[in-house]
Design an enzyme around this catalytic site. Structure first.
Site, PDB file in Angstrom:
ATOM      1  N   LYS A   1       0.921  -1.079  -0.096  1.00  0.00           N
ATOM      2  CA  LYS A   1      -0.056   0.057  -0.073  1.00  0.00           C
ATOM      3  C   LYS A   1       0.938   1.215   0.060  1.00  0.00           C
ATOM      4  CE  LYS A   1      -2.896  -2.288   3.218  1.00  0.00           C
ATOM      5  NZ  LYS A   1      -3.463  -2.692   4.734  1.00  0.00           N
ATOM      6  N   GLY A   2       1.935   1.290   0.461  1.00  0.00           N
ATOM      7  CA  GLY A   2       2.955   2.165   0.739  1.00  0.00           C
ATOM      8  C   GLY A   2       3.112   3.249  -0.452  1.00  0.00           C
TER       9      GLY A   2
ATOM     10  N   GLU B   1       7.876   2.647  -5.933  1.00  0.00           N
ATOM     11  CA  GLU B   1       7.909   1.839  -4.652  1.00  0.00           C
ATOM     12  C   GLU B   1       8.033   3.000  -3.516  1.00  0.00           C
ATOM     13  OE1 GLU B   1       7.215   0.111  -2.700  1.00  0.00           O
ATOM     14  OE2 GLU B   1       8.314  -1.772  -2.388  1.00  0.00           O
ATOM     15  N   ASP B   2       7.773   2.774  -2.428  1.00  0.00           N
ATOM     16  CA  ASP B   2       7.889   3.894  -1.237  1.00  0.00           C
ATOM     17  C   ASP B   2       9.246   3.767  -0.862  1.00  0.00           C
ATOM     18  OD1 ASP B   2       7.857   1.392  -0.148  1.00  0.00           O
ATOM     19  OD2 ASP B   2       6.088   1.795   1.173  1.00  0.00           O
TER      20      ASP B   2
ATOM     21  N   ASP C   1      15.167  -0.938   0.902  1.00  0.00           N
ATOM     22  CA  ASP C   1      15.539  -1.341   1.978  1.00  0.00           C
ATOM     23  C   ASP C   1      16.795  -2.270   1.748  1.00  0.00           C
ATOM     24  OD1 ASP C   1      15.802  -1.062   4.962  1.00  0.00           O
ATOM     25  OD2 ASP C   1      14.512  -3.069   5.050  1.00  0.00           O
TER      26      ASP C   1
ATOM     27  N   LYS D   1      17.412   3.457   1.785  1.00  0.00           N
ATOM     28  CA  LYS D   1      18.054   3.132   2.991  1.00  0.00           C
ATOM     29  C   LYS D   1      19.638   2.387   2.314  1.00  0.00           C
ATOM     30  CE  LYS D   1      14.825   2.766   6.660  1.00  0.00           C
ATOM     31  NZ  LYS D   1      14.121   1.654   7.461  1.00  0.00           N
TER      32      LYS D   1
ATOM     33  N   ASP E   1       4.346   2.623   7.175  1.00  0.00           N
ATOM     34  CA  ASP E   1       3.674   2.660   8.074  1.00  0.00           C
ATOM     35  C   ASP E   1       4.388   1.672   9.090  1.00  0.00           C
ATOM     36  OD1 ASP E   1       3.662   0.190   6.446  1.00  0.00           O
ATOM     37  OD2 ASP E   1       2.501  -0.775   8.273  1.00  0.00           O
TER      38      ASP E   1
END
Ligand code: IMP
Ligand code: MG
Length: 178
Positions: free
Chosen positions: A42-43, A98-99, A102, A130, A158
């Site tokens: 959902k991000g 994409e949010d 990582d 990141k 979130d």
């Protein structure tokens, strides 16, 4: 400020300035072509909604939802599709939206998956990066901002489904994280 937030790291103004710059770059790079944006739920819904409105060429939009096996902090690298695309990507120029990147496992999987389905090209845009956390080498074509290794919420991200709607990007309060 939201009561789950320790510190605002990236303001609403900084976010929208950077999103506009990415949109301008994407508009230039895809001039004369059609582009399919694939948002990862959902991000990325928040970033995609803003980014798509700064792109000045014809685009279409689709969504996928994926989940990594394993716990949130220790992804095993196996990815499962929860909601698949509505339409075929055969012959399409695809930009995955994409949010955050990582470990890189989700995006590495998605890129491979979409190329296997016959997409003409697949590029990646992640609003946050990141770099210290990377486990898999995956090239991100359009990065918003690089951030240090700290758990963050807001702008789609979130913690246990909380904090997605915060208009800024922020570090969580330690007592919530624990
Ligand atoms: P990767 O496969 O390890 O690159 O996972 C990326 C996914 O992990 C993102 O789509 C987010 O859902 C989640 N994620 C990574 N870091 C954070 C964070 O700091 N806050 C919230 N979600 C995060
Ligand atoms: Mg995500």
């Amino acid at each position: 400020m939201s009561d789950i937030v320790k510190k605002i790291l990236i303001s609403e103004e900084e976010i929208s300035k950077r999103v506009r710059e990415l949109g301008d770059q994407i508009t230039k790079d895809y001039q004369g072509r059609e582009l399919l944006l694939i948002g990862i739920l959902k991000g990325a819904a928040f970033f995609l909604s803003d980014l798509s409105r700064t792109i000045k060429i014809p685009i279409t939009i689709d969504f996928m939802s994926v989940q990594s096996y394993g716990s949130k902090s220790e992804s095993t690298g196996e990815v499962r599709i929860i909601k698949d695309l509505d339409f075929s990507v055969q012959g399409k120029n695809v930009l995955i939206v994409e949010d955050i990147i990582d470990s890189g496992r989700t995006l590495a999987y998605l890129k491979r998956n979409l190329l296997n389905r016959g997409a003409e090209s697949v590029r990646i845009s992640a609003f946050l990066d990141k770099p210290d956390r990377r486990e898999v080498d995956v090239h991100v074509d359009y990065i918003g901002l690089k951030i240090p290794n700290e758990f963050i919420v807001g702008y789609g991200l979130d913690f246990n489904e909380m904090g997605r709607n915060l208009p800024y990007i922020a570090a969580l309060k330690d007592e919530i994280y624990r």
